[in-house]
Design an enzyme around this catalytic site. Structure first.
Site: not given
Ligand code: ATR
Length: 491
Positions: A114, A139, A286, A322
């Site tokens: 980790h 892992k 956007k 939109d």
């Protein structure tokens, strides 16, 4: 497989939590959390799990709570093996002879690594080193500081798949949250979830309810198509709830994820070859997104902003829902032709609104705090403009707020003085949180017909769903899901 993680501090609470688990395939007992753990408690916990158990006892350097000696920690894991744990998770940083001993047992060994700060550049070395020990599962979990960190993890999963090695890999943190699901689709063996909010064992871990009911983790597989929201932040969006419930209802093998994206170009490049349907796009991407796509629908081009991407023959095409979403919301309550409409604000949302109003032959006036910006937009669309103060002198039929004023947490604010709200008009607020904004409350007092931002979002989402799947979205179900969500949300 989905593992429910038990992070209770005492045995009794842990047993109660275990009893409540329904949907998990596995239970991870975080033994480092349990106070005064002894053999009797360990035995009791394992015995009561009724599902395969992963025994884990993390030391502090790997994000755990265990404060005893390394010998004591290893003994707990060895005892868990003896007491019938199905899996033992042992950190790669542990003594290699101990790891080898544990791997020899019948109990499946997960050898883990980790990193709670970053996704290191030597992931390949970490993977190869663990692989040499030949555990049942490798892992590797890291912290994502950028959306691109996830791709290093996905590449690792790809390598493991090609080498027929079983791997568990994903990223922690808000940039990595989607990897908790996408990794599973790409071949990561186990994904972890908290039993409820507040009981997470890692940053941005999803709850079992979110995993199973919002993301339908149990129904996803390697053929699942991917779609999702690109934005930053994306935390408060409920799009995943409505689209995933619609996929479920129509039996479509697809999942809607939320991608917190900082590096947009790299994100698009990496995602494009995956099994994609498209994306929703929100603030702040956007406009920039238009640089990285292959085609643009006429309306999106006219508005100058894209909020929807659809994959067509391997190409990304940009749309704007939109605008039609907002227009449909308005048209439920009023005609638009020859009506005097005032738009408050001159940003991206205003652009989409003004475009739609003019397309529908309304007479538009743009009012903005910064008048120069109103003028720029008005010159582009050939309409009138002014300052927010000018509203009191304008004879309008429809008032539309496209500014962010009144949005949670500043829900007590109004974009204009309340005396300029006239009686018996149509008032539409694009702000959707709170559900009924102060502007709408004041408008209702003046007998106005009100339309909330939620309507525009729902209609936009229905259009997106149709663009992605070619199918009509189940509108009632989607509305109901949002309502349930809003009722349970704290604001
Ligand atoms: P969006 O893409 O959501 O429209 P934007 O492009 O940042 O977002 O535009 C925000 C709009 O809200 C702008 O019109 C902004 O006015 P300015 O152009 O003067 O900045 C308006 N706005 C934001 N906060 C405001 C406030 N406190 N009072 C009035 N208008 C505000």
């Amino acid at each position: 497989m989905i593992a429910a993680v038990i992070t209770e501090r005492d045995e009794k609470d842990a047993l109660n939590a275990i009893k409540k688990i329904k949907d998990a395939d596995l239970i991870e007992l975080r033994l480092d959390y349990i106070k005064n753990l002894d053999d009797k408690k360990l035995k009791n916990l394992i015995k009561n799990c009724r599902k395969p158990v992963i025994a884990t006892c993390r030391k502090k350097s790997e994000g755990g709570f265990f404060s005893g000696s390394e010998n004591e920690r290893i003994n707990i894991l060895k005892n868990a093996v003896k007491l019938g744990a199905d899996y033992v998770d042992i950190e790669y940083s542990s003594d290699k002879n101990v790891i080898k001993d544990i791997i020899k047992n019948k109990t499946k060994a997960i050898v883990s690594c980790h990193d709670f700060k970053q996704t290191p550049s030597n992931l390949g070395d970490i993977y190869n080193n663990i692989k040499k020990l030949n555990p049942d599962l490798i892992k590797i979990v890291t912290y994502a500081n950028s959306v691109t960190d996830n791709f290093k993890i996905f590449d690792l999963i790809k390598t493991a798949n090609e080498e027929n090695k079983k791997i568990i890999a994903f990223c922690m943190g808000s940039y990595g949250q989607f990897s908790r699901i996408l990794s599973a689709i790409l071949g990561s063996q186990i994904t972890y979830s908290s039993i409820e909010e507040g009981k997470e064992s890692a940053d941005c871990q999803l709850t079992m309810n979110e995993m199973v009911n919002y993301y339908r983790i149990k129904k996803l597989n390697k053929n699942t198509k991917v779609v999702g929201l690109i934005g930053n932040p994306v935390e408060h969006s409920w799009s995943h709830i409505i689209h995933n419930s619609a996929f479920d209802k129509l039996n479509i093998n697809a999942v809607y994820l939320k991608f917190q994206v900082d590096k947009l170009k790299k994100f698009i490049e990496y995602m494009k070859p995956l099994n994609l349907i498209g994306f929703s796009v929100t603030i702040p991407h956007k406009v920039e997104i238009m640089m990285y796509i292959d085609g643009l629908d006429k309306q999106a081009k006219g508005i100058g902003a894209v909020n929807t991407l659809v994959v067509k023959n391997g190409k990304l095409i940009g749309y704007n829902t939109d605008c039609p979403g907002a227009i449909r919301a308005l048209k439920q309550k009023t005609e638009l032709k020859n009506k005097n409409a005032v738009v408050l604000g001159a940003g991206g949302a205003a652009r989409a609104m003004v475009y739609g109003l003019i397309e529908n032959k309304s007479n538009v006036t743009i009012l903005n705090r910064t008048v120069e910006k109103a003028k720029l937009l008005a010159d582009y669309f050939k309409c009138d403009y002014g300052s927010l103060d000018d509203l009191k002198d304008i004879d309008y039929d429809i008032l539309i707020n496209t500014t962010s004023v009144g949005m949670y947490p500043k829900a007590n604010e109004l974009p204009i003085g309340k005396n300029s709200i006239k009686n018996n008009k149509i008032v539409f607020d694009m702000v959707f949180n709170p559900f009924k904004t102060k502007l709408l409350v004041e408008a209702e007092k003046r007998n106005c017909t009100i339309i909330n931002g939620f309507e525009m979002l729902i209609y936009g989402a229905l259009l997106q769903f149709k663009l992605w799947t070619g199918k009509d979205a189940p509108e009632q179900l989607m509305r109901q899901k949002v309502m349930e969500f809003l009722k349970n949300a704290s604001h």
